[in-house]
Design an enzyme around this catalytic site. Structure first.
Site, PDB file in Angstrom:
ATOM      1  N   GLN A 290      -1.087 -12.895 -12.555  1.00 18.74           N
ATOM      2  CA  GLN A 290      -1.471 -13.072 -13.963  1.00 18.74           C
ATOM      3  C   GLN A 290      -1.518 -11.705 -14.675  1.00 18.74           C
ATOM      4  OE1 GLN A 290      -3.085 -17.281 -14.431  1.00 18.74           O
ATOM      5  NE2 GLN A 290      -4.903 -16.075 -14.247  1.00 18.74           N
ATOM      6  N   TYR A 413      -5.765  -8.550 -12.527  1.00 16.06           N
ATOM      7  CA  TYR A 413      -7.113  -8.757 -11.995  1.00 16.06           C
ATOM      8  C   TYR A 413      -7.219 -10.099 -11.271  1.00 16.06           C
ATOM      9  CZ  TYR A 413      -7.473  -5.240 -15.577  1.00 16.06           C
ATOM     10  OH  TYR A 413      -7.242  -4.118 -16.332  1.00 16.06           O
ATOM     11  N   HIS A 414      -6.133 -10.876 -11.287  1.00 19.39           N
ATOM     12  CA  HIS A 414      -6.203 -12.248 -10.788  1.00 19.39           C
ATOM     13  C   HIS A 414      -5.132 -12.545  -9.745  1.00 19.39           C
ATOM     14  CE1 HIS A 414      -7.692 -13.159 -15.176  1.00 19.39           C
ATOM     15  NE2 HIS A 414      -8.614 -12.537 -14.469  1.00 19.39           N
ATOM     16  N   PRO A 415      -5.076 -11.791  -8.638  1.00 14.59           N
ATOM     17  CA  PRO A 415      -4.128 -12.207  -7.598  1.00 14.59           C
ATOM     18  C   PRO A 415      -4.551 -13.565  -7.048  1.00 14.59           C
ATOM     19  CG  PRO A 415      -5.625 -10.516  -6.754  1.00 14.59           C
ATOM     20  CD  PRO A 415      -5.902 -10.648  -8.227  1.00 14.59           C
TER      21      PRO A 415
END
Ligand SMILES: Cc1cc2nc3c(=O)[nH]c(=O)nc-3n(C[C@H](O)[C@H](O)[C@H](O)COP(=O)(O)OP(=O)(O)OC[C@H]3O[C@@H](n4cnc5c(N)ncnc54)[C@H](O)[C@@H]3O)c2cc1C
Length: 471
Positions: A290, A413-415
């Site tokens: 993301q 910040y959203h793996p």
């Protein structure tokens, strides 16, 4: 209008139900864990204590299971996060090669946490339910997920940012979106007693953000779960994990009926691959991050007042979510960006978040770390540029005197998505081809939800844990 669902309609501060013990009980004194290499049996060993692991620990303990949580990071709270932002980052963030998703032409920083509470200790606290069209794509039942979301929201105290904490950035985004007639709203956050310091990503200094070490973990330990901090799992196998316990200076072997991997979307697949568990064609594949960008604008007549209470992220625009995979969110200028701008108090930032269709991968680096590969997909680059253009348009509509040049400076910040439901795991998170190894963290998301994922990670972890208990 395609407004994102706001989980709790009233804006009054909801208090958490009273808890028997708000501090974590690390190791029960009646059944001490030995500091030797002695093997120990529990019903469930949970690897990692972030959004996924903390919820799993609570759900399993609540069902009467003996639970042991092993967390690589240390325990910190507002008294010990650190005196400077640099110290707080050193204590709470994960560093190393795995901080970058490497592609042929660009590297994107991918930030994650390493502490009791995982990335929730340093996250921005925005709480969105995965939208209905995403649940449909994943084949999940709306009523079941609504009920799971509601349970999670109650424990972590989700409610819309109170009016007096929306701050100047949020008001600018609200004003611009309203002027353009775009769907927008106040961001729901997991806060109880937030004072609007805007420092959520360095560990909330006032203890208002209800990260896992303030919400789910105390509840789990009150039910008997134990948490070992600075305890890094080095190997997993059917019914067994091995760890190095730095806090105590020894190795530890644990046997369990269920091995729950919640080491996050980078280390969960890394551990699975090293153990040769799960379908090799999917484990560690399908990495989504993301990617995020930002638009900075200058406002001549508006100044950020020093000390003005203002939460980190307070206002969203979802006008372009369903059709373009783009969400805009008001956010603060990061310290280093602000440092580059002499008159930063005159500047405001709107973040651009993209639900990516491009897929990367995670693989072991051979020495306990991980390598991330990720090429920005042309369609995602187009989405990012579209989102930045809309961000600039919004800033101008809000009265900006000028917008800084739009260069594609990306961060993530959203793996997620590296051991997905269906491809790698069943509904209980059980990894295909195993009988005791489960995944309950952001790895489980089948693909990018296109909104900040923590609520979805928690709900899917609760769903997997409850399914496991029911079995
Ligand atoms: C700066 C930042 C801001 C964010 N902002 C938001 C936001 O506003 N809203 C939102 O919804 N999401 C946000 N996120 C994302 C959200 O926090 C994550 O999606 C979520 O925490 C992922 O949960 P997880 O359980 O998969 O991993 P994590 O929460 O990262 O937890 C994994 C834990 O496992 C531990 N671990 C790893 N390897 C081992 C090992 N070998 N042995 C033992 N323990 C191990 C790690 O140390 C870590 O503590 C943000 C993330 C960051 C980094």
């Amino acid at each position: 209008m395609n407004r994102l669902p706001t989980p709790i309609s009233d804006s009054t501060q909801r208090k958490m139900p009273p808890q028997p013990n708000r501090r974590l009980r690390w190791l029960n004194s009646d059944r001490p864990l030995r500091s030797s290499a002695e093997a120990r049996r529990v019903d469930a060993v949970v690897v990692g204590s972030g959004a996924g692991g903390a919820v799993a620990a609570y759900e399993l303990a609540n069902a009467g299971r003996e639970v042991l949580v092993l967390e690589e990071g240390g325990y910190y709270d507002e008294a010990t996060y650190g005196d400077t932002n640099a110290q707080r980052m050193a204590n709470l963030y994960r560093f190393g090669e795995e901080m970058f998703a490497r592609g042929a032409t660009r590297s994107i920083p991918v930030l994650t946490g390493r502490a009791v509470g995982g990335s929730t200790v340093i996250n921005s606290g925005s709480c969105f339910r995965a939208p209905g069209d995403v649940l449909d794509r994943w084949g999940l039942d709306h009523a079941e997920m609504d009920s799971l979301f509601a349970d999670v929201e109650e424990v972590i105290c989700v409610h819309p940012v109170p009016d007096d904490l929306v701050g100047r950035n949020g008001r600018i985004v609200q004003r611009g979106a309203n002027a353009l007639g775009w769907s927008n709203g106040v961001i729901p956050r997991n806060i109880d007693g937030c004072r609007g310091t805007g420092l959520c990503s360095f560990g909330c200094p006032t203890g208002g953000k209800q990260a896992m070490h303030k919400s789910y973990l105390p509840r789990a330990t009150a039910l008997g779960a134990r948490v070992a901090a600075r305890c890094r799992v080095t190997a997993v196998a059917e019914g067994r994990v091995e760890a190095e316990w730095a806090e105590v200076g020894s190795r530890l072997e644990v046997e369990a009926d269920a091995v729950v991997l919640a080491a996050g979307p980078i280390h969960t697949p890394r551990l699975l691959i090293e153990a040769g568990l799960g379908p090799a064609e999917h484990v560690g594949r399908h990495l989504r991050i993301q990617p995020a960008a930002g638009v900075i604008a200058r406002f001549d007549n508006e100044v950020r007042v020093e000390g003005e209470p203002s939460t980190l992220q307070s206002w969203y625009v979802d006008e372009f979510r369903a059709d373009h995979g783009v969400v805009l969110e008001a956010t603060h200028l990061l310290a280093e960006t602000a440092g580059e701008l002499k008159d930063w108090r005159h500047h405001a930032l709107v973040g651009v978040l993209v639900g990516d269709e491009g897929q990367g991968s995670v693989e072991p680096d051979g020495s306990g770390g991980a390598l991330l590969r990720y090429e920005l997909h042309p369609a995602d680059e187009e989405r990012l540029r579209f989102g930045m253009d809309r961000g600039a348009e919004l800033m101008r509509a809000a009265g900006a005197a000028g917008v800084l040049p739009l260069d594609l400076r990306l961060s993530a910040y959203h793996p997620l998505g590296t051991a997905g439901l269906g491809a790698v795991c069943d509904d209980s998170g059980k990894v295909h081809g195993t009988s005791t190894v489960h995944v309950m963290d952001a790895s489980l998301l089948p693909d990018a939800p296109g909104v900040n994922p923590q609520l979805t990670v928690m709900a899917l972890s609760a769903r997997a844990a409850r399914t496991l208990v029911a079995q």
